[in-house]
Design a protein around this motif. Sequence first.
Motif, mmCIF file in Angstrom:
data_model
loop_
_atom_site.group_PDB
_atom_site.id
_atom_site.type_symbol
_atom_site.label_atom_id
_atom_site.label_comp_id
_atom_site.label_asym_id
_atom_site.label_seq_id
_atom_site.Cartn_x
_atom_site.Cartn_y
_atom_site.Cartn_z
ATOM 1 N N UNK A 264 0.841 -1.191 0.000
ATOM 2 C CA UNK A 264 0.000 0.000 0.000
ATOM 3 C C UNK A 264 0.876 1.242 0.000
ATOM 4 N N UNK A 265 0.535 2.177 -0.857
ATOM 5 C CA UNK A 265 1.253 3.445 -0.922
ATOM 6 C C UNK A 265 1.071 4.201 0.386
ATOM 7 N N UNK A 266 -0.127 4.151 0.944
ATOM 8 C CA UNK A 266 -0.420 4.865 2.188
ATOM 9 C C UNK A 266 0.300 4.259 3.384
ATOM 10 N N UNK A 267 0.357 2.938 3.441
ATOM 11 C CA UNK A 267 0.969 2.271 4.598
ATOM 12 C C UNK A 267 2.488 2.395 4.595
ATOM 13 N N UNK A 268 3.076 2.452 3.417
ATOM 14 C CA UNK A 268 4.530 2.575 3.322
ATOM 15 C C UNK A 268 5.275 1.372 3.869
ATOM 16 N N UNK A 269 4.653 0.210 3.804
ATOM 17 C CA UNK A 269 5.270 -1.013 4.323
ATOM 18 C C UNK A 269 6.499 -1.383 3.497
ATOM 19 N N UNK A 270 7.436 -2.108 4.096
ATOM 20 C CA UNK A 270 8.617 -2.523 3.331
ATOM 21 C C UNK A 270 8.259 -3.522 2.237
ATOM 22 N N UNK A 271 9.070 -3.519 1.202
ATOM 23 C CA UNK A 271 8.950 -4.479 0.106
ATOM 24 C C UNK A 271 9.962 -5.577 0.415
ATOM 25 N N UNK A 272 9.491 -6.827 0.464
ATOM 26 C CA UNK A 272 10.409 -7.912 0.804
ATOM 27 C C UNK A 272 10.147 -9.131 -0.071
ATOM 28 N N UNK B 286 16.603 -15.479 -12.111
ATOM 29 C CA UNK B 286 15.235 -15.994 -12.044
ATOM 30 C C UNK B 286 14.269 -15.079 -12.781
ATOM 31 N N UNK B 287 13.027 -15.519 -12.861
ATOM 32 C CA UNK B 287 12.014 -14.704 -13.522
ATOM 33 C C UNK B 287 11.838 -13.378 -12.782
ATOM 34 N N UNK B 288 11.374 -12.341 -13.482
ATOM 35 C CA UNK B 288 11.148 -11.060 -12.813
ATOM 36 C C UNK B 288 10.048 -11.180 -11.761
ATOM 37 N N UNK B 289 10.136 -10.335 -10.741
ATOM 38 C CA UNK B 289 9.083 -10.255 -9.725
ATOM 39 C C UNK B 289 8.551 -8.830 -9.700
ATOM 40 N N UNK B 290 7.289 -8.717 -9.339
ATOM 41 C CA UNK B 290 6.646 -7.405 -9.365
ATOM 42 C C UNK B 290 6.100 -7.034 -7.992
ATOM 43 N N UNK B 291 5.957 -5.738 -7.814
ATOM 44 C CA UNK B 291 5.291 -5.195 -6.629
ATOM 45 C C UNK B 291 4.061 -4.459 -7.134
ATOM 46 N N UNK B 292 2.909 -4.911 -6.699
ATOM 47 C CA UNK B 292 1.648 -4.253 -7.062
ATOM 48 C C UNK B 292 1.372 -3.198 -6.007
ATOM 49 N N UNK B 293 1.336 -1.948 -6.419
ATOM 50 C CA UNK B 293 1.159 -0.823 -5.482
ATOM 51 C C UNK B 293 -0.290 -0.354 -5.560
ATOM 52 N N UNK B 294 -0.974 -0.446 -4.425
ATOM 53 C CA UNK B 294 -2.354 0.029 -4.328
ATOM 54 C C UNK B 294 -2.377 1.284 -3.485
ATOM 55 N N UNK B 295 -3.478 2.018 -3.557
ATOM 56 C CA UNK B 295 -3.598 3.256 -2.762
ATOM 57 C C UNK B 295 -3.736 2.912 -1.323
#
Length: 171
Positions: free
Chosen positions: A57-65, A162-171
């Motif tokens: 979540x863009x609002x939460x600002x949680x780390x990407x792991x 490895x294959x690419x990985x994505x981060x889906x960013x929601x509001x």
Amino acid sequence: MRHLVNKGLLIALLVVVNFACKEDYNYSELVRDNRPAIPVTFPGTTTYGFNPFISTSLAAGAPIQFTLSIPSTSGRTIKEITKIVGGATGITVATLNAATTATAFNTAPIAGSGTTAVFTTTLAAFKTKYPAVATTPVALPNYTEIQFLFLVTLDDGTQIIPEPVRVRIVA
């Protein structure tokens, strides 16, 4: 009579042609799956038949792991994540290969731990490194995606992309 001879020759030709190929399933480098001997998986990600992804979540600002994992039965361990590139969803292996210390996401390799290695960052760090890449969700489909590619080095020096990985960013 001539038609019977022609038909007989045609049938004989078809039989010879059908059995003439001795390597029916031995494809060249261009027409085969390019699967590594040791697959790298991403536990905790979601996939719908395409690149694995996580949501944040863009609002939460949680780390990407992302946790990168290889099978314990492979007999190998992950030495390090040698290089990481990020960007929009159009990045490719060529982007990873061309990355320098200035353009790669990581400035130093990330050490592995047995058969896993963990990459952690934040959207703020991503935006600092790649300011031109959009991270704000669009109206429809109510999200946007960014992508990462990794160069993984195993304990024996083998390198795997490895294959690419994505981060889906929601509001």
